[in-house]
Design a protein around this motif. Structure first.
Motif, PDB file in Angstrom:
ATOM      1  N   ASP A 291     -61.834  17.517  96.061  1.00 44.35           N
ATOM      2  CA  ASP A 291     -62.937  18.470  96.091  1.00 44.35           C
ATOM      3  C   ASP A 291     -62.633  19.774  95.357  1.00 44.35           C
ATOM      4  N   LYS A 292     -61.388  19.993  94.988  1.00 46.37           N
ATOM      5  CA  LYS A 292     -61.034  21.190  94.218  1.00 46.37           C
ATOM      6  C   LYS A 292     -60.641  20.832  92.779  1.00 46.37           C
ATOM      7  N   GLY A 293     -61.085  19.667  92.343  1.00 43.88           N
ATOM      8  CA  GLY A 293     -60.774  19.235  90.992  1.00 43.88           C
ATOM      9  C   GLY A 293     -59.348  18.755  90.825  1.00 43.88           C
ATOM     10  N   VAL A 294     -58.702  18.418  91.940  1.00 45.31           N
ATOM     11  CA  VAL A 294     -57.319  17.945  91.903  1.00 45.31           C
ATOM     12  C   VAL A 294     -57.316  16.438  92.139  1.00 45.31           C
ATOM     13  N   TYR A 295     -56.691  15.696  91.238  1.00 53.09           N
ATOM     14  CA  TYR A 295     -56.528  14.264  91.425  1.00 53.09           C
ATOM     15  C   TYR A 295     -55.184  13.872  90.845  1.00 53.09           C
ATOM     16  N   TRP A 296     -54.760  12.653  91.132  1.00 57.03           N
ATOM     17  CA  TRP A 296     -53.366  12.297  90.917  1.00 57.03           C
ATOM     18  C   TRP A 296     -53.158  11.231  89.853  1.00 57.03           C
ATOM     19  N   ASP A 297     -54.203  10.781  89.178  1.00 52.07           N
ATOM     20  CA  ASP A 297     -54.107   9.811  88.086  1.00 52.07           C
ATOM     21  C   ASP A 297     -53.384   8.517  88.485  1.00 52.07           C
ATOM     22  N   GLY A 298     -53.339   8.194  89.776  1.00 53.32           N
ATOM     23  CA  GLY A 298     -52.657   6.975  90.196  1.00 53.32           C
ATOM     24  C   GLY A 298     -51.227   6.929  89.713  1.00 53.32           C
TER      25      GLY A 298
ATOM     26  N   PRO B 253     -63.527   3.885  82.197  1.00 52.85           N
ATOM     27  CA  PRO B 253     -62.260   4.546  82.492  1.00 52.85           C
ATOM     28  C   PRO B 253     -61.964   5.740  81.587  1.00 52.85           C
ATOM     29  N   ASP B 254     -61.099   6.615  82.086  1.00 53.84           N
ATOM     30  CA  ASP B 254     -60.408   7.551  81.199  1.00 53.84           C
ATOM     31  C   ASP B 254     -59.363   6.741  80.433  1.00 53.84           C
ATOM     32  N   ILE B 255     -58.977   7.228  79.289  1.00 53.72           N
ATOM     33  CA  ILE B 255     -57.985   6.516  78.480  1.00 53.72           C
ATOM     34  C   ILE B 255     -56.632   7.216  78.499  1.00 53.72           C
ATOM     35  N   VAL B 256     -56.629   8.510  78.743  1.00 51.78           N
ATOM     36  CA  VAL B 256     -55.369   9.266  78.790  1.00 51.78           C
ATOM     37  C   VAL B 256     -55.298  10.031  80.111  1.00 51.78           C
ATOM     38  N   PRO B 257     -54.083  10.324  80.588  1.00 52.72           N
ATOM     39  CA  PRO B 257     -53.950  11.092  81.827  1.00 52.72           C
ATOM     40  C   PRO B 257     -54.438  12.522  81.622  1.00 52.72           C
ATOM     41  N   ASP B 258     -55.198  13.038  82.589  1.00 51.45           N
ATOM     42  CA  ASP B 258     -55.731  14.387  82.408  1.00 51.45           C
ATOM     43  C   ASP B 258     -55.744  15.216  83.692  1.00 51.45           C
ATOM     44  N   SER B 259     -54.964  14.807  84.691  1.00 55.35           N
ATOM     45  CA  SER B 259     -54.904  15.597  85.912  1.00 55.35           C
ATOM     46  C   SER B 259     -54.262  16.952  85.634  1.00 55.35           C
ATOM     47  N   PRO B 260     -54.785  18.022  86.225  1.00 50.31           N
ATOM     48  CA  PRO B 260     -54.150  19.338  86.054  1.00 50.31           C
ATOM     49  C   PRO B 260     -52.757  19.406  86.670  1.00 50.31           C
ATOM     50  N   LEU B 261     -52.428  18.437  87.508  1.00 51.02           N
ATOM     51  CA  LEU B 261     -51.108  18.430  88.151  1.00 51.02           C
ATOM     52  C   LEU B 261     -49.983  18.066  87.181  1.00 51.02           C
ATOM     53  N   TRP B 262     -50.346  17.584  85.982  1.00 51.78           N
ATOM     54  CA  TRP B 262     -49.321  17.248  84.994  1.00 51.78           C
ATOM     55  C   TRP B 262     -48.751  18.497  84.313  1.00 51.78           C
ATOM     56  N   LYS B 263     -49.333  19.642  84.523  1.00 52.39           N
ATOM     57  CA  LYS B 263     -48.896  20.848  83.834  1.00 52.39           C
ATOM     58  C   LYS B 263     -47.396  21.084  84.046  1.00 52.39           C
ATOM     59  N   GLY B 264     -46.684  21.232  82.933  1.00 49.08           N
ATOM     60  CA  GLY B 264     -45.239  21.447  82.991  1.00 49.08           C
ATOM     61  C   GLY B 264     -44.436  20.167  83.056  1.00 49.08           C
ATOM     62  N   HIS B 265     -45.125  19.009  83.004  1.00 45.00           N
ATOM     63  CA  HIS B 265     -44.428  17.719  83.112  1.00 45.00           C
ATOM     64  C   HIS B 265     -44.838  16.804  81.960  1.00 45.00           C
ATOM     65  N   ASP B 266     -44.661  17.284  80.749  1.00 48.79           N
ATOM     66  CA  ASP B 266     -45.123  16.549  79.572  1.00 48.79           C
ATOM     67  C   ASP B 266     -44.420  15.198  79.415  1.00 48.79           C
ATOM     68  N   LYS B 267     -43.144  15.138  79.713  1.00 48.83           N
ATOM     69  CA  LYS B 267     -42.398  13.877  79.566  1.00 48.83           C
ATOM     70  C   LYS B 267     -42.972  12.811  80.504  1.00 48.83           C
ATOM     71  N   GLU B 268     -43.158  13.168  81.753  1.00 52.98           N
ATOM     72  CA  GLU B 268     -43.683  12.216  82.733  1.00 52.98           C
ATOM     73  C   GLU B 268     -45.140  11.852  82.417  1.00 52.98           C
ATOM     74  N   LYS B 269     -45.883  12.808  81.917  1.00 54.67           N
ATOM     75  CA  LYS B 269     -47.271  12.536  81.532  1.00 54.67           C
ATOM     76  C   LYS B 269     -47.319  11.497  80.420  1.00 54.67           C
ATOM     77  N   ALA B 270     -46.439  11.632  79.432  1.00 54.68           N
ATOM     78  CA  ALA B 270     -46.391  10.668  78.327  1.00 54.68           C
ATOM     79  C   ALA B 270     -46.022   9.276  78.832  1.00 54.68           C
ATOM     80  N   GLU B 271     -45.192   9.211  79.853  1.00 50.35           N
ATOM     81  CA  GLU B 271     -44.769   7.917  80.412  1.00 50.35           C
ATOM     82  C   GLU B 271     -45.908   7.214  81.144  1.00 50.35           C
ATOM     83  N   ASN B 272     -47.014   7.912  81.363  1.00 45.40           N
ATOM     84  CA  ASN B 272     -48.170   7.338  82.058  1.00 45.40           C
ATOM     85  C   ASN B 272     -49.421   7.353  81.177  1.00 45.40           C
TER      86      ASN B 272
END
Length: 378
Positions: free
Chosen positions: A200-207, A272-291
């Motif tokens: 509800d605050k625009g936060v999600y976890w991209d599975g 579907p979305d095609i790329v990860p876009d959760s705001p929780l990825w901020k500062g975690h570019d390596k892990e974001k790329a792995e997903n």
């Protein structure tokens, strides 16, 4: 009327103490009152039954009753008993421990959607998982067979419920119908919560396993499959395991198959979305790329396998006008290249919702993945 000589009305003789008969009109009135009273009681009882059923109060509903999904093949029926597992079998017997399933709803064909709370041993996350098995699962004809599994992921909040568990969308009955028509495998459905909390605050976890957050990727790809293996006869190989999902659930399923092609073979990804876009990825570019499904698809092509089958479906009236172009761009870049097999269904008039996606699944996507999967197998 007769009168005595003195002008008094004759009174008929009655033995002492006997009351005169009541007028017929009064007897009829009394009968009517009893009929009305009886009808009122029945109406109140019917209303009470409806209220008790609406609020799911036994004995007018079986919601909350313990559910068993039948005996294990050739054994005692207890998950983990080890009975019935033959050498060389492609079927995996329930490994246990047995979960405590409670009935969430009973379908017209007698099958049950049941729910349990899973304490994920690998992810550390605790949440609800709904399950459903087709009627064939308990058919003696398939008593020694393992069934394919589809993990169904919702869009939206994905918490505290999974909207695929409801009968209003018709996923369960559609699977049964498509199987009868020869278009689908008779999938067991596992329907877990997608997120650890509301978005509800625009936060999600991209599975995904985002650093510092609940490990939702591990929950979906390890803990949930382990729950199904513990309690159902399944297919040993990845050929019996698939995902489906809509919106962010479609992204999570797509990413899961590309990230773990050794465990899962296919996905139906709707809007579907095609790329990860959760705001929780901020500062975690390596892990974001792995997903990132785009990077994962290229890595799979470079490794030359194993083969995966990605069925996309998108409405031509999606509220996000980028969805269809993004999917088409992904297919152009990776589809048909080596191990990445793709299919796209564009739903005429289709919008970004599950009621659009379920009927369309039966018009191509479900058969696209079923044709390359196994089950039931012995």
């Amino acid at each position: 009327m007769s009168y005595a000589p003195d002008g008094q009305q004759y009174q008929p003789y009655r033995p002492e103490g006997q009351r005169p008969p009541e007028p017929r009109a009064r007897r009829g009135s009394r009968v009517r009152r009893w009929v009305i009273a009886g009808a009122s009681v029945l109406a109140l009882a019917g209303t009470a039954a409806l209220v008790l059923d609406h609020f799911e109060i036994p004995p007018f509903t079986d919601k909350g009753a313990a559910v068993s999904f039948g005996p294990a093949a050739g054994g005692t029926g207890e998950p983990g008993s080890g009975d019935g597992q033959r050498a060389g079998s492609r079927m995996l017997m329930p490994t246990g421990p047995a979960a405590e399933f409670k009935n969430s709803m009973t379908l017209p064909d007698g099958t049950h959607v049941a729910v349990t709370t899973l304490d994920g041993r690998k992810s550390g996350f605790k949440g609800k998982v709904w399950v459903w098995a087709p009627k064939e699962y308990n058919d003696p004809k398939f008593a020694r067979s393992g069934f394919p599994v589809m993990i169904a992921l919702p869009g939206g909040a994905g918490f505290p419920n999974n909207y695929w568990m409801g009968t209003d969308l018709g996923l369960q009955t559609s699977i049964s119908t498509w199987y009868a028509q020869g278009r689908s495998k008779p999938f067991i459905l596992a329907m877990p919560v997608l997120n650890p909390g509301p978005d509800d605050k625009g936060v999600y976890w991209d599975g995904s396993d985002i650093p510092g957050q609940p490990k939702m990727g591990t929950w979906l790809t390890e803990d949930v499959p382990d729950l199904v293996k513990a309690n159902f006869r399944t297919v040993k190989s990845r050929d019996g395991w698939a995902f489906m999902g809509s919106s962010t659930g479609g992204f999570a399923g797509l990413k899961a198959v590309l990230k773990h092609p050794d465990r899962f073979k296919a996905v139906i990804a709707s809007g579907p979305d095609i790329v990860p876009d959760s705001p929780l990825w901020k500062g975690h570019d390596k892990e974001k790329a792995e997903n990132n499904p785009e990077l994962l698809a290229q890595q799979l092509i470079d490794r030359k396998g194993p083969d995966v089958y990605l069925a996309f479906q998108v409405g031509d009236s999606e509220n996000n006008k980028k969805t269809l172009p993004d999917v088409e761009r992904f297919i152009a870049a990776f589809g048909g290249k080596g191990p990445v097999h793709t299919d796209l269904k564009i739903i005429k008039g289709g919008r970004h919702n599950a009621k659009t996606y379920v009927p369309a699944m039966g018009e191509g996507p479900i058969q696209f993945i079923s044709d390359v999967m196994e089950g039931p197998v012995e």
